[in-house]
Design a protein around this motif. Structure first.
Motif, short mmCIF file in Angstrom:
data_model
loop_
_atom_site.label_atom_id
_atom_site.label_comp_id
_atom_site.label_asym_id
_atom_site.label_seq_id
_atom_site.Cartn_x
_atom_site.Cartn_y
_atom_site.Cartn_z
N GLU A 1 0.86 -1.19 0.00
CA GLU A 1 0.00 0.00 0.00
C GLU A 1 0.89 1.24 0.00
O GLU A 1 1.95 1.25 0.64
CB GLU A 1 -0.88 -0.01 1.24
CG GLU A 1 -1.85 1.14 1.34
CD GLU A 1 -3.18 0.87 0.68
OE1 GLU A 1 -4.00 1.81 0.58
OE2 GLU A 1 -3.41 -0.27 0.24
N GLN A 2 0.48 2.29 -0.72
CA GLN A 2 1.27 3.51 -0.77
C GLN A 2 0.40 4.72 -0.47
O GLN A 2 -0.74 4.79 -0.93
CB GLN A 2 1.89 3.69 -2.16
CG GLN A 2 2.75 2.50 -2.60
CD GLN A 2 3.38 2.72 -3.96
OE1 GLN A 2 4.20 3.62 -4.13
NE2 GLN A 2 3.01 1.90 -4.93
N THR A 3 0.94 5.65 0.30
CA THR A 3 0.21 6.88 0.59
C THR A 3 1.20 8.04 0.63
O THR A 3 2.33 7.89 1.12
CB THR A 3 -0.55 6.77 1.93
OG1 THR A 3 -1.32 7.95 2.14
CG2 THR A 3 0.40 6.59 3.11
N THR A 4 0.81 9.17 0.09
CA THR A 4 1.71 10.32 -0.01
C THR A 4 1.89 10.99 1.34
O THR A 4 0.93 11.17 2.10
CB THR A 4 1.15 11.34 -1.02
OG1 THR A 4 1.00 10.70 -2.29
CG2 THR A 4 2.09 12.52 -1.18
N ILE A 5 3.13 11.38 1.65
CA ILE A 5 3.44 12.06 2.90
C ILE A 5 4.22 13.33 2.59
O ILE A 5 4.78 13.50 1.51
CB ILE A 5 4.27 11.17 3.84
CG1 ILE A 5 5.63 10.82 3.19
CG2 ILE A 5 3.51 9.92 4.24
CD1 ILE A 5 6.61 10.11 4.12
N ASP A 6 4.25 14.23 3.56
CA ASP A 6 5.10 15.41 3.47
C ASP A 6 6.48 15.04 3.98
O ASP A 6 6.63 14.16 4.84
CB ASP A 6 4.54 16.55 4.31
CG ASP A 6 3.25 17.10 3.71
OD1 ASP A 6 3.14 17.16 2.47
OD2 ASP A 6 2.35 17.47 4.50
N THR A 7 7.49 15.71 3.46
CA THR A 7 8.86 15.45 3.90
C THR A 7 9.54 16.78 4.18
O THR A 7 9.42 17.72 3.39
CB THR A 7 9.66 14.67 2.85
OG1 THR A 7 8.98 13.45 2.56
CG2 THR A 7 11.05 14.34 3.37
#
Length: 249
Positions: A190-196
């Motif tokens: 599963e993939q989910t976008t995050i802030d970095t």
């Protein structure tokens, strides 16, 4: 859920992360694996983490991130059986909000979860170019569209811990080897976008552009050769956080 933080020469951001995490999720357990740090600064950071209720495991010498992760997985499997694990870097890159969101996707999906970084804006050029090249090569040899193969924010169901202990790789190549083996056995991703957040151009990173890049590409190239010998090796099953994809076997 257990937070596993592999660290080397940690600073003040480690206790800051633990404090913020505890404020947001008081019940979460935190396991810190120190990979051979030395000096008064790291000692203070590790003592502060311990004072905040963390379990701190220490290697006497630097053995590599892969070894540190397996040390943590083994400890959790033996001490907290049945607990899912979320792995996060403790250098300020990952927000508490994203860590908890990635962690929450494990029981919701039963999958391995990757926090995919936004590689735009104020992202160091080496990180942007390196990730793009690795992403393209990974998809070419596995057929699996992982958008961030080097993310340090990953979560795993408890059922995968014993399997994770069998994956080879002592340093940064370990995380690549985990993804490659996942595609081979058909493990759902599963993939989910995050802030970095890159602090001072990612100056705290211990990733060596040449030596560690070579280590990361070695298992990838080995997998590509194995695919030429046996094209059926990859059986990936992947989803995204917003759109499901049927497993391919």
């Amino acid at each position: 859920m257990i937070l596993l933080a592999p660290v080397y020469q940690p600073g003040d951001r480690l206790p800051e992360l633990v404090s913020d995490l505890r404020a947001a999720a008081p019940g979460i357990r935190v396991v810190v694996v120190d990979d051979g740090s030395s000096g008064p600064g790291p000692d203070r950071a590790l003592d502060a983490a311990r004072d905040l209720g963390c379990t701190v495991l220490r290697h006497r010498t630097n053995l590599g991130k892969g070894v540190a992760l397996r040390t943590g997985f083994r400890y959790v499997a033996e001490t907290h059986p049945g607990q899912d694990v979320v792995c996060a870097d403790a250098d300020g890159q990952h927000t508490v909000t994203d860590i908890l969101r990635v962690a929450d996707l494990v029981p919701a999906t039963g999958a391995m979860v990757l926090g995919v970084r936004r590689l735009d804006g104020q992202v160091p050029l080496r990180s942007r170019v390196g990730n793009a090249a690795t992403r393209l090569l990974f998809r070419a040899v596995t057929g699996c569209p992982v958008r961030d193969t080097q993310t340090g924010l990953r979560a795993y169901p408890a059922a995968l811990l014993d399997w994770l202990l069998t994956i080879p790789g002592d340093r940064f190549e370990y995380e690549m080897a985990v993804l490659l083996e996942a595609t081979r056995v058909g493990q759902r991703i599963e993939q989910t976008t995050i802030d970095t957040h890159y602090v001072q151009g990612n100056a705290s990173s211990h990733f060596s552009s040449l030596a560690d890049s070579a280590r990361v590409y070695r298992p990838l190239l080995g997998f590509a050769v194995s695919r030429l010998v046996d094209p059926s090796r990859s059986r990936w099953a992947s989803t995204s956080a917003t759109a499901a994809r049927s497993p391919q076997v």
